[in-house]
Motif scaffolding. Structure first.
Motif, PDB file in Angstrom:
ATOM      1  N   LEU A 178      14.750  -1.931   5.678  1.00  0.00           N
ATOM      2  CA  LEU A 178      15.823  -2.087   4.447  1.00  0.00           C
ATOM      3  C   LEU A 178      15.043  -1.445   3.218  1.00  0.00           C
ATOM      4  N   GLY A 179      13.859  -1.843   2.984  1.00  0.00           N
ATOM      5  CA  GLY A 179      13.292  -1.289   1.728  1.00  0.00           C
ATOM      6  C   GLY A 179      13.283   0.182   1.714  1.00  0.00           C
ATOM      7  N   MET A 180      12.862   0.965   2.934  1.00  0.00           N
ATOM      8  CA  MET A 180      13.077   2.501   2.980  1.00  0.00           C
ATOM      9  C   MET A 180      14.489   3.165   2.561  1.00  0.00           C
ATOM     10  N   ALA A 181      15.466   2.140   3.008  1.00  0.00           N
ATOM     11  CA  ALA A 181      16.995   2.732   2.666  1.00  0.00           C
ATOM     12  C   ALA A 181      16.810   2.708   0.861  1.00  0.00           C
ATOM     13  N   VAL A 182      16.362   1.405   0.325  1.00  0.00           N
ATOM     14  CA  VAL A 182      16.539   1.395  -0.999  1.00  0.00           C
ATOM     15  C   VAL A 182      15.375   2.492  -1.775  1.00  0.00           C
ATOM     16  N   VAL A 183      14.515   2.781  -0.936  1.00  0.00           N
ATOM     17  CA  VAL A 183      13.678   3.856  -1.613  1.00  0.00           C
ATOM     18  C   VAL A 183      14.365   5.127  -1.535  1.00  0.00           C
ATOM     19  N   ASN A 184      15.071   5.263  -0.523  1.00  0.00           N
ATOM     20  CA  ASN A 184      16.020   6.484  -0.389  1.00  0.00           C
ATOM     21  C   ASN A 184      16.828   6.709  -1.649  1.00  0.00           C
ATOM     22  N   PHE A 185      17.386   5.721  -2.109  1.00  0.00           N
ATOM     23  CA  PHE A 185      18.264   5.555  -3.293  1.00  0.00           C
ATOM     24  C   PHE A 185      17.602   5.760  -4.572  1.00  0.00           C
ATOM     25  N   THR A 186      16.488   5.114  -4.682  1.00  0.00           N
ATOM     26  CA  THR A 186      15.629   5.337  -5.939  1.00  0.00           C
ATOM     27  C   THR A 186      15.124   7.001  -6.016  1.00  0.00           C
ATOM     28  N   ASN A 187      14.598   7.350  -4.757  1.00  0.00           N
ATOM     29  CA  ASN A 187      14.143   8.618  -4.953  1.00  0.00           C
ATOM     30  C   ASN A 187      15.355   9.646  -5.259  1.00  0.00           C
ATOM     31  N   LEU A 188      16.406   9.570  -4.534  1.00  0.00           N
ATOM     32  CA  LEU A 188      17.368  10.636  -4.908  1.00  0.00           C
ATOM     33  C   LEU A 188      18.077  10.338  -6.272  1.00  0.00           C
ATOM     34  N   ALA A 189      18.173   9.063  -6.714  1.00  0.00           N
ATOM     35  CA  ALA A 189      18.791   8.875  -8.056  1.00  0.00           C
ATOM     36  C   ALA A 189      17.597   9.488  -9.073  1.00  0.00           C
ATOM     37  N   THR A 190      16.496   9.439  -8.950  1.00  0.00           N
ATOM     38  CA  THR A 190      15.502  10.063  -9.861  1.00  0.00           C
ATOM     39  C   THR A 190      15.376  11.317  -9.594  1.00  0.00           C
ATOM     40  N   ALA A 191      15.591  11.825  -8.393  1.00  0.00           N
ATOM     41  CA  ALA A 191      15.757  13.479  -8.410  1.00  0.00           C
ATOM     42  C   ALA A 191      16.724  13.961  -9.179  1.00  0.00           C
ATOM     43  N   GLY A 251       5.077   5.928   1.320  1.00  0.00           N
ATOM     44  CA  GLY A 251       5.250   4.617   1.897  1.00  0.00           C
ATOM     45  C   GLY A 251       6.165   4.681   3.171  1.00  0.00           C
ATOM     46  N   GLN A 252       7.387   5.351   2.845  1.00  0.00           N
ATOM     47  CA  GLN A 252       8.560   5.624   3.890  1.00  0.00           C
ATOM     48  C   GLN A 252       7.862   5.873   5.320  1.00  0.00           C
ATOM     49  N   PHE A 253       7.022   7.010   5.222  1.00  0.00           N
ATOM     50  CA  PHE A 253       6.617   7.807   6.433  1.00  0.00           C
ATOM     51  C   PHE A 253       5.561   6.734   6.933  1.00  0.00           C
ATOM     52  N   ALA A 254       4.869   6.193   5.973  1.00  0.00           N
ATOM     53  CA  ALA A 254       3.746   5.011   6.325  1.00  0.00           C
ATOM     54  C   ALA A 254       4.269   4.195   7.378  1.00  0.00           C
ATOM     55  N   VAL A 255       5.379   3.712   7.061  1.00  0.00           N
ATOM     56  CA  VAL A 255       6.091   2.762   7.901  1.00  0.00           C
ATOM     57  C   VAL A 255       6.617   3.254   9.116  1.00  0.00           C
ATOM     58  N   SER A 256       7.275   4.364   9.201  1.00  0.00           N
ATOM     59  CA  SER A 256       7.768   5.029  10.439  1.00  0.00           C
ATOM     60  C   SER A 256       6.481   5.604  11.347  1.00  0.00           C
ATOM     61  N   ILE A 257       5.214   6.063  10.728  1.00  0.00           N
ATOM     62  CA  ILE A 257       4.174   6.260  11.483  1.00  0.00           C
ATOM     63  C   ILE A 257       3.478   4.974  12.429  1.00  0.00           C
ATOM     64  N   GLY A 258       3.725   3.972  11.403  1.00  0.00           N
ATOM     65  CA  GLY A 258       3.098   2.781  11.958  1.00  0.00           C
ATOM     66  C   GLY A 258       3.824   2.223  13.064  1.00  0.00           C
ATOM     67  N   LEU A 259       5.227   2.324  13.059  1.00  0.00           N
ATOM     68  CA  LEU A 259       6.128   1.849  14.059  1.00  0.00           C
ATOM     69  C   LEU A 259       6.019   2.857  15.259  1.00  0.00           C
ATOM     70  N   ILE A 260       5.616   4.009  15.385  1.00  0.00           N
ATOM     71  CA  ILE A 260       5.708   4.782  16.293  1.00  0.00           C
ATOM     72  C   ILE A 260       4.264   4.565  17.066  1.00  0.00           C
ATOM     73  N   ILE A 261       3.290   4.277  16.326  1.00  0.00           N
ATOM     74  CA  ILE A 261       2.059   3.944  17.004  1.00  0.00           C
ATOM     75  C   ILE A 261       2.273   2.582  17.562  1.00  0.00           C
ATOM     76  N   CYS A 262       2.805   1.692  17.020  1.00  0.00           N
ATOM     77  CA  CYS A 262       3.058   0.446  17.802  1.00  0.00           C
ATOM     78  C   CYS A 262       3.788   0.612  19.086  1.00  0.00           C
ATOM     79  N   THR A 263       4.916   1.453  18.857  1.00  0.00           N
ATOM     80  CA  THR A 263       5.708   1.740  20.163  1.00  0.00           C
ATOM     81  C   THR A 263       4.859   2.296  21.359  1.00  0.00           C
ATOM     82  N   ALA A 264       3.909   3.008  20.775  1.00  0.00           N
ATOM     83  CA  ALA A 264       3.107   4.034  21.940  1.00  0.00           C
ATOM     84  C   ALA A 264       2.473   3.002  22.505  1.00  0.00           C
ATOM     85  N   VAL A 265       1.406   2.103  21.584  1.00  0.00           N
ATOM     86  CA  VAL A 265       0.439   1.127  22.148  1.00  0.00           C
ATOM     87  C   VAL A 265       0.990   0.066  23.001  1.00  0.00           C
ATOM     88  N   VAL A 266       2.160  -0.466  22.623  1.00  0.00           N
ATOM     89  CA  VAL A 266       2.910  -1.451  23.654  1.00  0.00           C
ATOM     90  C   VAL A 266       3.266  -0.902  24.990  1.00  0.00           C
TER      91      VAL A 266
END
Length: 831
Positions: A306-319, A443-458
Motif C-alpha cells: 500500500l505504501g508503494m502505491a502511495v509513493v507512486n502518487f507522491t512521485n507522479l504528483a511532484t513530477a 524504497g519501492q524497488f527495495a521492497v520488490s527486490i526483498g520480496l523476490i529474494i524471500c520467494t526464491a529462498v522459501v
C-alpha cells in the motif's frame, strides 16, 4: 467552492489519462492487497473468540526442555493424571476434563469406515467448552452418550435429525454402541478444535489393564486437558503456583541407582483458548497452528505494498508539479491563499483514493473465494456489523488520500507566482523534487527486490526439503496404518506373509515409526558416570523393516532369530513378559545419533556395549540393553524438526505401520494391496499412502508460504513498474527539447535510450544495497527454524537484483526507444 474543486480535480484526471490510470490502478492494487491481508490477519487473531465465555476457558499444556540436548518441545498435549491434580489443588478451576482421540472404526449396516476427529472425554466437556448445540441435549451427563456435528450426521446418516440413534463403532477391538443425545453446530474453521463427534466414557475402564500406566504416568502425553476457570481468576498467580504443584504431585522414580522425576524437564502452562492457535506451544496440536511473527510479517508486507502505491502518487504528483505550476500561480494571482490550495490538492487526492477503493473492493470481492480456498479459511467480505469492513474502508480512503496528497499539496502550494509566470517557467524542472522521487523509487524497488529474494529462498528451501537424502530410500514405498488396532494386533506376522505374496512387492516391514509420523516414544538410558539418564527414542520394528525402508547398516548386524533379539511384549500383558524382559535383557539396533548421545564417536565402538534402559514400566526394573547394530541416521519427520536418536527393538507386536516396498505402477500396486488387505480383515478399513504423498503433505505450509510471497512480489513489482512507467513518461516529456538538441548534435537512438534507461536504473541498483542485508537477516532467521537447510548464498540476491533491473529496463525501455526515434524537428518545436 467545493464544486469548483471537484470540477478541477476531474478535469485534471481527464486531461492526463495515463497519470490517472497509473494512480488509480496502482492505489487499487495496494488497497486490495491491504484489505485482503488485513481480513486474513483479523481472521487469524480471532480464533476461538466466538466461544461463549472464552476468556475463562484454558488449555493445560506441557512444555519440555531437554537438558541433555538443550532442545525445547512445547506440547499442547498433557497427561491424563494432571486433570484430577489440577482440579484438586486449584480452587479457581470450576471444571476440568480430559480429551483424547482414538478415531474408532464406524460400523453401519455391516460396512466399516475410518472416522476422523472423534474425541473421547471423561466429563461434561460441553460445560467447559460450550460448543453450540442445534438439536437435542445441551450436556454430556453420562457415560455412553455422544454428540455429533451437523456435517458428520449428514455424512453418516443422511440427515441432521439423529438424536436418539445408536452409533456403532469398533474401538480397541470391541464393538461398542453410543447413544447420540445431541447434534453440534459445525465447528467454524476459525477454531483450533476439529471435532466431528464428542463421546463421554469411563476412560480407566476403556484403557483396561494394558493401559493402566496411562492413569498414573506423568510423562505420557496423549491427550488434552481443558479447564473452565471461575470468573475473575488470576491466571498469572496460578502459573506462579505450578512449580510447587509439580513437586507436590509428581513422585520420584528410581531407575537403577538414579533418581528421576518426570517433572524435572517439563513445565505446565495455562493457555487461554483464544491464544492456542497463535501460541508458543504448537507441538502435538489438535490442528496446525500459526505464529504471530508470520501474521505480523503478512500485515507489514500488505502495508508496504500500500505504501508503494502511495509513493507512486507522491512521485507522479511532484513530477507533474511543473505542469501545474502555472495553474497554482494564476490561482494565487486571483486571490487564492495557500490553505485553499492545500485543501484543493488533498481533495483531489481523496477523490483518487475513493475511485481506487471502488476498484479495490471489486478486486477483493472477486479474489476472496480463491484466497479463502487457498488458505482453507472461512473468509468473507462483510461490510456492516461487528465484523464489517465499512469503517476500515472509509478510514483507509482518508488515510491514503491524506498521506498521498499531503506532500504534493504543500509542495505545489508554495510556488511563487512571479517566479513561475516569468520566462515560461512551467516547462522547467521543479527544484527539490527530483531527489525525493529518487529516494521513493529506491524504497519501492527495495521492497520488490526483498520480496523476490524471500520467494526464491522459501522455494529453494522447500525443494531442498523434499529432495534432500532422508537416510532411507523413500521412493516406491506404500505406508499402511491399522496394525495397532486391537483386532489386528496379534495378526502382524500373518499380514506380512500375505502382503509378500502380492505381485510386485519387494519387501515388507512393520514399524512404530514411519514417514511423516508425529508419534514419540522416549526412554531413559543410564550411562556410567552420569547422574541423569540420556533420552533415546524407542520403536518396535520387525526383521523386514531394514530392507523395506531402505536403511543403511553402518556397523554390526540387523535382527535375526536369536532369542535376545525378540523384545515382544504381548498385548494385555499383566507384567509377566515385562518382568522377564527386564531379567534377561534385549538386543537393539540404534542410529548414529543415538550412538553419539551414548558417547561413541565411531559407531563401531558401540557394538556389544550394554546399558540399563527403561524399556518397560518402572516397577519391573531397568532392562539390560545390548547394542548389536548401528544404522545411518534417517529423517522420518520434517526437516524443521531435529533428528531423533532412535533405538529399534525387534518385536512381533506393538507396531503401528506396515511399510511395503514395491516396483511397478503405484495405482495398480495400491489396488492390489487393498484387495489383499480386505482379504485379511473387514473390521479395519484399508488406509494407505504413498511416501511421496506423505512428504508432499509435510511441506504444504511451506508451499503456501512460497506462493504467498510470490503473490506479494508480483503485486509489488506491478505497483513499482506502474510508477516507474509514469515517471519515465513525464521525464521524457519534460526532456523533449533536450532530446531533440542531442539528436541534432549527432546523438544516436541507442545513446538516447541508454541515457533515459540509466537515469532510472540507478535507483534500482541502489535499492539492492538496501534490500539485500534486510532480506538476508529475515531469511537467515527463517532458515534457522529448520534443522537442516540450504546455505544462504549469493544466488537469490543476485538473481533478484538482476530480475528487478531487467523489469525496470523493460518497463521504460520501449517508451525510451519511442521517444528517442522521434523526429528532432517536432522536439525542437515542442516549446
Amino acid at each position: 467552492m467545493w464544486r469548483n474543486y471537484l470540477t478541477v480535480g476531474i478535469r485534471a484526471l481527464a486531461k492526463n489519462k495515463v497519470y490517472a490510470f497509473i494512480n488509480i490502478f496502482g492505489l487499487a492494487i495496494g488497497m486490495a492487497a491491504c484489505l485482503l491481508i488485513l481480513l486474513f490477519v483479523r481472521y487469524e487473531m480471532n480464533y476461538d473468540r466466538w466461544l461463549p465465555n472464552s476468556e475463562n476457558i484454558y488449555q493445560l499444556q506441557s512444555w519440555y526442555h531437554w537438558r541433555d540436548t538443550g532442545e525445547d518441545q512445547r506440547l499442547q498435549l498433557t497427561t491424563y493424571t494432571s486433570a484430577a491434580a489440577i482440579r484438586k489443588d486449584f480452587p479457581q478451576v470450576a471444571n476440568a476434563a480430559y480429551l483424547f482421540t482414538n478415531n474408532p472404526v464406524f460400523v453401519k449396516e455391516g460396512q466399516t469406515s475410518y472416522t476422523e476427529n472423534y474425541w473421547f472425554t471423561d466429563g461434561d466437556f460441553l460445560d467447559i467448552v460450550p460448543f453450540p448445540v442445534v438439536r437435542g441435549a445441551r450436556r454430556l451427563t453420562a457415560n455412553g452418550q455422544a454428540f455429533i456435528t451437523q456435517a458428520e450426521a449428514v455424512k453418516r446418516y443422511g440427515a441432521e435429525d439423529v438424536v436418539g440413534k445408536t452409533m456403532s463403532v469398533i474401538t480397541r477391538g470391541k464393538h461398542v454402541d453410543y447413544r447420540i443425545v445431541g447434534v453440534l453446530k459445525d465447528i467454524p474453521k476459525s477454531s483450533h478444535f476439529k471435532v466431528n463427534a464428542l463421546i463421554r466414557m469411563d476412560i480407566p475402564a476403556y484403557w483396561g489393564p494394558e493401559g493402566r500406566q496411562q492413569l498414573t504416568c506423568w510423562g505420557c502425553q496423549n491427550g488434552f486437558v481443558y479447564l473452565r476457570l471461575k470468573p475473575g481468576s488470576d491466571v498469572k498467580a496460578m502459573e506462579a503456583m505450578l512449580p510447587a504443584w509439580e513437586k507436590r504431585n509428581i513422585p520420584d522414580v528410581m531407575q537403577g541407582d538414579l533418581r528421576t522425576n518426570q517433572g524435572d524437564e517439563q513445565d505446565w502452562h495455562f493457555v487461554n483458548v483464544r491464544d492456542v492457535h497463535l501460541g508458543a506451544g504448537q507441538d502435538g496440536a489438535m490442528t496446525p497452528g500459526n505464529d504471530r511473527r508470520t501474521i505480523a510479517t503478512f500485515a507489514i508486507i500488505a502495508l508496504l505494498i500500500l505504501g508503494m502505491a502511495v509513493v507512486n502518487f507522491t512521485n507522479l504528483a511532484t513530477a507533474r508539479a511543473s505542469q501545474r505550476a502555472r495553474e497554482v500561480a494564476l490561482r494565487k494571482v486571483l486571490g487564492a491563499n495557500r490553505r485553499q490550495l492545500i485543501v484543493q490538492f488533498i481533495g483531489e487526492s481523496l477523490l483518487i483514493a475513493a475511485l481506487a477503493m471502488l476498484i479495490a473492493l471489486a478486486m477483493v470481492e472477486l479474489s476472496m473465494p480463491f484466497l479463502a480456498n487457498f488458505l482453507n479459511a472461512d473468509l468473507a467480505v462483510v461490510y456492516l456489523g461487528s465484523g464489517g469492513i465499512a469503517l476500515p474502508v472509509i478510514a483507509l480512503v482518508l488515510v491514503v488520500g491524506v498521506l498521498g496528497g499531503l506532500y504534493p499539496a504543500f509542495f505545489l502550494s508554495r510556488f511563487q507566482p512571479a517566479t513561475v509566470l516569468k520566462a515560461n517557467k512551467s516547462s522547467a524542472e521543479t527544484s527539490g523534487s527530483g531527489r525525493l522521487r529518487n529516494v521513493l523509487v529506491v524504497g519501492q524497488f527495495a521492497v520488490s527486490i526483498g520480496l523476490i529474494i524471500c520467494t526464491a529462498v522459501v522455494y529453494l528451501q522447500t525443494v531442498y526439503a523434499r529432495t534432500v537424502d532422508p537416510g532411507f530410500k523413500r521412493e516406491n514405498i506404500v505406508q499402511m496404518e491399522g496394525l495397532s488396532r486391537a483386532q489386528l494386533i496379534d495378526k502382524g506376522d500373518m499380514i506380512v506373509e500375505q502382503m509378500k505374496r502380492v505381485p510386485g512387492i519387494e519387501a515388507v516391514g512393520r514399524s512404530g515409526i514411519g514417514v511423516g509420523t508425529d508419534n514419540n516414544s522416549s526412554n531413559g538410558w543410564n550411562l556410567p558416570g552420569r547422574s541423569e539418564p540420556v533420552s533415546i527414542d524407542s520403536y518396535n520394528v520387525d526383521r523386514g523393516f531394514l530392507e523395506a525402508m531402505g536403511l543403511k547398516l553402518v556397523a554390526g548386524r540387523w535382527f535375526d532369530d536369536r532369542a535376545m533379539d525378540d523384545s515382544t511384549i504381548p498385548y494385555g500383558d499383566d507384567g509377566t513378559a515385562e518382568t522377564a524382559l527386564a531379567r534377561r535383557g534385549v538386543n537393539v539396533v540404534i542410529n548414529q545419533l543415538a550412538a553419539k548421545r551414548l558417547g561413541f564417536a565411531d559407531p563401531a565402538q558401540a557394538i556389544g556395549k550394554t546399558f540399563k534402559a527403561s524399556l518397560v514400566q518402572s516397577e519391573y526394573g531397568l532392562v539390560p540393553t545390548t547394542i548389536v547394530g548401528v544404522v545411518a541416521d534417517a529423517r522420518f519427520r520434517s526437516v524443521r524438526l531435529p533428528l531423533d536418536p532412535i533405538a529399534f527393538q525387534n518385536a512381533h507386536q506393538g507396531h503401528q505401520f506396515l511399510v511395503v516396498r514395491y516396483h511397478g505402477n503405484p495405482a495398480d500396486m495400491r489396488g492390489r494391496l487393498e484387495r489383499a488387505w480386505r482379504g485379511i480383515t473387514s473390521d479395519v478399513p484399508f488406509d494407505a499412502k504413498l511416501s511421496e504423498d506423505v512428504i508432499q503433505e509435510l511441506y504444504e505450509a511451506d508451499d503456501a508460504r512460497a506462493k504467498t510471497f510470490a503473490g506479494f512480489a508480483i503485486l509489488s513489482i506491478i505497483v513499482g513498474c506502474l510508477g516507474l512507467f509514469g515517471l519515465a513518461a513525464f521525464t521524457a516529456e519534460r526532456r523533449t527539447k533536450e532530446i531533440g538538441i542531442r539528436k541534432v548534435l549527432g546523438a544516436r537512438t541507442p545513446d538516447i535510450v541508454r541515457l533515459l534507461v540509466w537515469q532510472f536504473s540507478r535507483p534500482v541498483l541502489v535499492a539492492n544495497l538496501i534490500a539485500w542485508p534486510i532480506a538476508w537477516w529475515v531469511m537467515r532467521d527463517w532458515l534457522n527454524s529448520f534443522d537442516t537447510r540450504i546455505a544462504l548464498g549469493p544466488t537469490p540476491f543476485l538473481a533478484a537484483g538482476l530480475l528487478a533491473l531487467v523489469i525496470a529496463i523493460g518497463t521504460i525501455g520501449a517508451h525510451a526507444f519511442r521517444v528517442a526515434r522521434a523526429n528532432p524537428i517536432h522536439a525542437l518545436r515542442y516549446e
